[in-house]
Design a protein around this motif. Structure first.
Motif, mmCIF file in Angstrom:
data_model
loop_
_atom_site.group_PDB
_atom_site.id
_atom_site.type_symbol
_atom_site.label_atom_id
_atom_site.label_comp_id
_atom_site.label_asym_id
_atom_site.label_seq_id
_atom_site.Cartn_x
_atom_site.Cartn_y
_atom_site.Cartn_z
ATOM 1 N N UNK A 32 0.949 -1.198 -0.080
ATOM 2 C CA UNK A 32 0.054 0.122 -0.181
ATOM 3 C C UNK A 32 0.769 1.213 -0.007
ATOM 4 N N UNK A 33 2.306 1.138 0.327
ATOM 5 C CA UNK A 33 2.980 2.257 0.118
ATOM 6 C C UNK A 33 3.078 3.131 1.483
ATOM 7 N N UNK A 34 2.460 2.826 2.285
ATOM 8 C CA UNK A 34 2.006 3.757 3.458
ATOM 9 C C UNK A 34 3.510 3.461 4.314
ATOM 10 N N UNK A 35 3.857 4.685 5.077
ATOM 11 C CA UNK A 35 5.256 4.429 5.696
ATOM 12 C C UNK A 35 4.861 4.449 7.344
ATOM 13 N N UNK A 36 5.439 3.597 7.926
ATOM 14 C CA UNK A 36 5.684 3.509 9.139
ATOM 15 C C UNK A 36 6.967 3.403 9.751
ATOM 16 N N UNK A 37 7.160 3.812 11.052
ATOM 17 C CA UNK A 37 8.338 3.846 11.741
ATOM 18 C C UNK A 37 8.670 2.238 11.841
ATOM 19 N N UNK A 38 10.212 1.976 11.881
ATOM 20 C CA UNK A 38 10.566 0.664 12.219
ATOM 21 C C UNK A 38 10.030 0.100 13.288
ATOM 22 N N UNK A 39 10.180 0.961 14.541
ATOM 23 C CA UNK A 39 9.909 0.489 15.766
ATOM 24 C C UNK A 39 8.276 0.144 15.702
ATOM 25 N N UNK A 40 7.271 0.937 15.166
ATOM 26 C CA UNK A 40 6.100 0.504 14.998
ATOM 27 C C UNK A 40 5.800 -0.586 14.302
ATOM 28 N N UNK A 41 6.419 -1.008 13.187
ATOM 29 C CA UNK A 41 6.287 -1.904 12.530
ATOM 30 C C UNK A 41 6.697 -3.200 13.092
ATOM 31 N N UNK A 42 7.716 -3.275 13.844
ATOM 32 C CA UNK A 42 8.268 -4.289 14.859
ATOM 33 C C UNK A 42 7.230 -4.515 15.646
ATOM 34 N N UNK A 43 6.407 -3.961 16.122
ATOM 35 C CA UNK A 43 5.528 -3.913 17.197
ATOM 36 C C UNK A 43 4.327 -4.570 16.710
ATOM 37 N N UNK A 44 3.898 -4.484 15.645
ATOM 38 C CA UNK A 44 2.866 -4.968 14.842
ATOM 39 C C UNK A 44 3.518 -6.350 14.008
ATOM 40 N N UNK A 45 4.561 -6.687 14.543
ATOM 41 C CA UNK A 45 5.107 -8.099 14.068
ATOM 42 C C UNK A 45 5.310 -8.246 12.491
ATOM 43 N N UNK A 46 5.625 -7.014 12.165
ATOM 44 C CA UNK A 46 6.213 -6.779 10.939
ATOM 45 C C UNK A 46 4.930 -6.965 9.722
ATOM 46 N N UNK A 47 3.812 -6.669 10.434
ATOM 47 C CA UNK A 47 2.598 -6.515 9.636
ATOM 48 C C UNK A 47 2.189 -5.250 9.273
ATOM 49 N N UNK A 48 1.905 -4.698 7.979
ATOM 50 C CA UNK A 48 1.472 -3.488 7.733
ATOM 51 C C UNK A 48 0.081 -2.987 8.641
ATOM 52 N N UNK A 49 0.004 -2.128 9.385
ATOM 53 C CA UNK A 49 -1.173 -1.861 10.294
ATOM 54 C C UNK A 49 -2.232 -1.223 9.165
ATOM 55 N N UNK A 50 -1.840 -0.857 8.144
ATOM 56 C CA UNK A 50 -2.974 0.007 7.188
ATOM 57 C C UNK A 50 -3.443 -1.006 6.092
ATOM 58 N N UNK A 51 -2.928 -2.016 5.672
ATOM 59 C CA UNK A 51 -3.271 -2.902 4.794
ATOM 60 C C UNK A 51 -3.364 -4.464 5.039
ATOM 61 N N UNK A 52 -2.556 -4.633 6.177
ATOM 62 C CA UNK A 52 -2.286 -6.004 6.651
ATOM 63 C C UNK A 52 -1.430 -6.903 6.056
ATOM 64 N N UNK A 53 -0.715 -6.108 5.091
ATOM 65 C CA UNK A 53 0.510 -6.935 4.424
ATOM 66 C C UNK A 53 1.579 -7.346 5.537
ATOM 67 N N UNK A 54 1.902 -9.145 5.387
ATOM 68 C CA UNK A 54 2.660 -9.637 5.897
ATOM 69 C C UNK A 54 4.136 -9.532 5.175
ATOM 70 N N UNK A 55 4.884 -8.794 5.937
ATOM 71 C CA UNK A 55 6.446 -8.780 5.437
ATOM 72 C C UNK A 55 6.986 -10.192 5.471
ATOM 73 N N UNK A 56 8.177 -10.370 4.731
ATOM 74 C CA UNK A 56 8.887 -11.384 5.113
ATOM 75 C C UNK A 56 10.003 -11.490 6.245
ATOM 76 N N UNK A 57 9.708 -12.081 7.096
ATOM 77 C CA UNK A 57 10.719 -12.173 8.201
ATOM 78 C C UNK A 57 11.489 -13.587 8.424
ATOM 79 N N UNK A 58 12.493 -13.584 9.248
ATOM 80 C CA UNK A 58 13.233 -14.639 9.285
ATOM 81 C C UNK A 58 13.138 -15.408 10.736
ATOM 82 N N UNK A 59 13.858 -16.522 11.173
ATOM 83 C CA UNK A 59 13.777 -16.985 12.136
ATOM 84 C C UNK A 59 13.822 -16.191 13.412
ATOM 85 N N UNK A 60 14.787 -15.330 13.234
ATOM 86 C CA UNK A 60 15.141 -14.394 14.437
ATOM 87 C C UNK A 60 13.679 -13.545 14.984
ATOM 88 N N UNK A 61 13.143 -13.252 14.136
ATOM 89 C CA UNK A 61 11.613 -12.496 14.387
ATOM 90 C C UNK A 61 10.664 -13.474 14.803
#
Length: 291
Positions: A32-61
């Protein structure tokens, strides 16, 4: 008359007063191209709070929110791959492997470990897509096999989180044999009656899909994940027909019976925990537990 005079220097800011915006503070959603702070994005488990897109994350996350308090013990952390074929193309395999180790801080494309999920003992293997596209080579297969061995030995449920571009071509047959090895280990796990949960994330393709990723007692996925064997273009050229809308998405596979359910990332731990609570070996009778 000062208004009508051009200031030769203009409006300037001295170099020492300029402030550069540090890199890595903002995340732009690829959907959706909406910009979030990295900290907020991490708090949402690397999921866009606007459109619900699940970003690719790795084992550490994944391990931070699946294991209780993010605490776990890693299995076989120092295992690394060799170069049995002496593969050379545009870049030596050994050079590319070393560059991936340096860039990611990982030794290969899977991380395995054990700990607790909702106070239940559990073993998790999670693939790292940032390591040569999460490709499955000999180390990936061996680490998954050993994690399954640990599950069998201590009768702990096994969770596999897949995220891969498929087999690692630089290891050729050595890579392909991991399909058979991991599938055979899962057959032993099933024979012991120990639960296996397969979580397919974006993307899960190639030999990984054709082996352990689709063999779970329960197969689940995150929303919108790409799941398939060959790519859409190859499939289209092979069958000579246009593909249906949404082909190879998690939602398409759920509709056609290849998945049991789709879960948003924030609900994964609760749903997996509920399933394991019903089928965990810890609930076996004493006779079976002391077998």
């Amino acid at each position: 008359m000062g208004w009508f005079k051009r200031n030769k220097d203009g409006i300037t800011t001295s170099t020492k007063d300029k402030k550069e915006t540090p890199e890595g503070l903002w995340h732009k959603c690829p959907k959706c191209k909406v910009i979030h702070s990295v900290d907020d994005h991490a708090k949402h488990m690397w999921v866009c709070s606007n459109c619900g897109h699940h970003d690719r994350i790795n084992a550490a996350e994944y391990f931070t929110f699946l294991f209780d308090d993010g605490k776990f013990t890693e299995l076989n952390p120092k295992m690394t791959s060799g170069d049995p074929l002496k593969f050379e193309d545009t870049k030596k395999y050994t050079d590319r492997y070393a560059a991936s180790v340096k860039k990611t801080g990982l030794n290969d494309a899977v991380t395995t470990g054990y700990g607790k999920l909702n106070d239940q003992d559990i073993v998790i293997a999670c693939m790292n897509f940032n390591f040569i596209g999460g490709s499955m080579g000999s180390v990936v297969g061996e680490k998954i096999a050993r994690a399954i061995d640990h599950s069998i030995k201590y009768r702990k449920p096994f969770i596999m989180i897949s995220k891969s571009g498929g087999a690692r071509m630089m290891e050729a047959a050595f890579s392909l044999m991991q399909m058979a090895k991991t599938s055979a280990k899962l057959a032993l796990l099933g024979k012991e009656g120990i639960p296996y949960v397969s979580l397919l994330t974006d993307p899960t393709t190639g030999g990984v899909t054709a082996s352990f990723a689709m063999l779970g007692d329960i197969n689940i996925s995150e929303p919108g994940a790409l799941i398939g064997f060959a790519g859409p273009r190859v499939v289209k050229e092979t069958i000579g027909k246009d593909l249906p809308e949404g082909f190879q998405t998690a939602e398409f596979l759920l509709e056609h019976g290849f998945l049991d359910f789709i879960s948003e990332r924030k609900h994964l731990k609760k749903k997996i925990g509920s399933f394991l609570g019903m089928v965990s070996p810890e609930n076996e009778t004493e006779a079976v537990a002391t077998k």
